[in-house]
Design an enzyme around this catalytic site. Structure first.
Site, PDB file in Angstrom:
ATOM      1  N   CYS A 113       0.811  -1.220   0.000  1.00 25.40           N
ATOM      2  CA  CYS A 113       0.000   0.000   0.000  1.00 25.40           C
ATOM      3  C   CYS A 113       0.842   1.267   0.000  1.00 25.40           C
ATOM      4  O   CYS A 113       0.379   2.327  -0.417  1.00 25.40           O
ATOM      5  CB  CYS A 113      -0.943   0.001   1.199  1.00 25.40           C
ATOM      6  SG  CYS A 113      -2.053  -1.428   1.240  1.00 25.40           S
ATOM      7  N   HIS A 249      -3.699   7.097   2.011  1.00 24.14           N
ATOM      8  CA  HIS A 249      -4.033   5.746   1.569  1.00 24.14           C
ATOM      9  C   HIS A 249      -5.444   5.429   2.033  1.00 24.14           C
ATOM     10  O   HIS A 249      -5.787   5.635   3.202  1.00 24.14           O
ATOM     11  CB  HIS A 249      -3.034   4.753   2.164  1.00 24.14           C
ATOM     12  CG  HIS A 249      -3.424   3.325   1.990  1.00 24.14           C
ATOM     13  ND1 HIS A 249      -3.861   2.815   0.783  1.00 24.14           N
ATOM     14  CD2 HIS A 249      -3.462   2.290   2.873  1.00 24.14           C
ATOM     15  CE1 HIS A 249      -4.141   1.530   0.928  1.00 24.14           C
ATOM     16  NE2 HIS A 249      -3.910   1.197   2.185  1.00 24.14           N
ATOM     17  N   ASN A 279     -10.098  -0.422  -0.563  1.00 21.00           N
ATOM     18  CA  ASN A 279      -8.639  -0.358  -0.466  1.00 21.00           C
ATOM     19  C   ASN A 279      -8.040  -0.916  -1.747  1.00 21.00           C
ATOM     20  O   ASN A 279      -8.111  -2.117  -1.999  1.00 21.00           O
ATOM     21  CB  ASN A 279      -8.178  -1.163   0.755  1.00 21.00           C
ATOM     22  CG  ASN A 279      -6.684  -1.078   0.984  1.00 21.00           C
ATOM     23  OD1 ASN A 279      -5.922  -0.659   0.112  1.00 21.00           O
ATOM     24  ND2 ASN A 279      -6.248  -1.493   2.168  1.00 21.00           N
TER      25      ASN A 279
END
EC number: 2.3.1.180
Length: 322
Positions: A113, A249, A279
């Site tokens: 990520c 994020h 996500n």
């Protein structure tokens, strides 16, 4: 001085959009449970003909159009992904070929990520060193390929997509000129077992599936993200009240809220797309950035902080005068 300036942004999402209601038909969960704990309402899932590289190509094409430049003017491609099309060669070289670029440096970065932040710092360093003039920095993922679709605690959290920026080396004599002002990266491999994939070429010979201990990840994320944003602002010579936008994020709405509170930032300064995209790992920061640029929130001259944390753990932040 030479600064790396963001001159274009772009994004791409798979055609299939999956609601929480559809997820309830696949696993034992509810829309209320997902929204309350994560803020997620939709995610996009790649179809058979959509891959990390094709999504990256589409995001790159969009970013190039935004910058008003031709692909042949690109001499560096850095693609952040944990879900490449193949073990090798890199997905970046596939994007290069699909864009019709005859020759340029192209490689992948794996920091999950945080991958886009890692890619930004690598590209920034190469541009400022004078080795290259224009870079495509891409975050692209097809996490749906590595999810355990019987694990309701993880499969509802992730989606597929890609985001990209065009980063150009520009000379500037002004201290308050546009470009990347500071970036900081970190990693701590002791936390491997909190967020990982249980397979790989040299261990199981398989791709494996994503495994996560959500509560522990949440705790580390809030602390690490607040700390690295403060660190990057100090290096840039700025304070939190000078920040116009935080583009984080997009993992979990509660993490975004907690991190903003810890920094004393108002919620309205935080760009949130997790409700629409879930996500998307390395793609989430550039996807959110592109959304905020295209809807007019992010304007030239504003101070924007990008931040992310992912498996490893890895985490990082970058301060940009847009």
């Amino acid at each position: 001085m030479i600064r790396s300036v963001i001159t274009g942004t772009g994004s791409a999402l798979p055609a299939r959009r999956v609601s929480n209601a559809e997820m309830t038909e696949m696993v034992d969960t509810t829309d209320e449970w997902i929204v309350e704990r994560t803020g997620i309402r939709f995610r996009h899932i790649a179809g058979p003909e959509e891959t990390t590289a094709t999504l990256a190509r589409d995001a790159a094409t969009s970013a190039l159009a935004s910058a008003g430049v031709d692909a042949q003017g690109v001499d560096l491609i850095v693609l952040a992904t944990a879900t490449p099309d193949q073990t090798f060669p890199s997905s970046a070289t596939k994007v290069q070929a699909m864009l019709g670029i005859d020759d340029c440096v192209a490689f992948d970065i794996a920091a999950v990520c945080s991958g886009f932040l890692y890619a930004v710092q690598v590209a920034d360093s190469m541009l400022r060193a004078g080795a290259h003039r224009r870079a495509l920095v891409i975050g692209a993922e097809t996490f749906s390929r590595i999810l355990d679709w019987e694990d309701r605690t993880t499969c509802v959290l992730f989606g597929d997509g890609a985001g990209a920026i065009v980063l150009e080396a520009q000379e500037s004599e002004e201290a308050d000129g546009r470009g990347i002002l500071a970036s900081r990266l970190h990693a701590d491999g002791r936390h491997n077992d909190l967020l990982y994939v249980d397979g790989g070429p040299s261990t199981t010979g398989t791709v494996g599936k994503l495994r996560m201990k959500g509560r522990e990840v949440f705790r580390h994320a809030v602390v690490n993200l607040a700390a690295v944003m403060e660190e990057s602002l100090v290096v840039a010579g700025l304070t939190a009240d000078q920040v116009d936008w935080v583009v984080p994020h997009q993992a979990n709405a509660r993490i975004l809220d907690a991190t903003a509170r810890k920094l004393g930032l108002p919620a309205e300064k935080v760009v949130i797309t997790v409700d629409q995209h879930a996500n998307t790992s390395a793609a989430s920061v550039p996807l959110a950035l592109d959304a905020a640029v295209r809807d007019g929130r992010i304007q030239a001259g504003q101070i924007v902080v990008l931040e992310a944390m992912g498996g490893g753990f890895t985490w990082g932040a970058a301060v940009v005068r847009f």
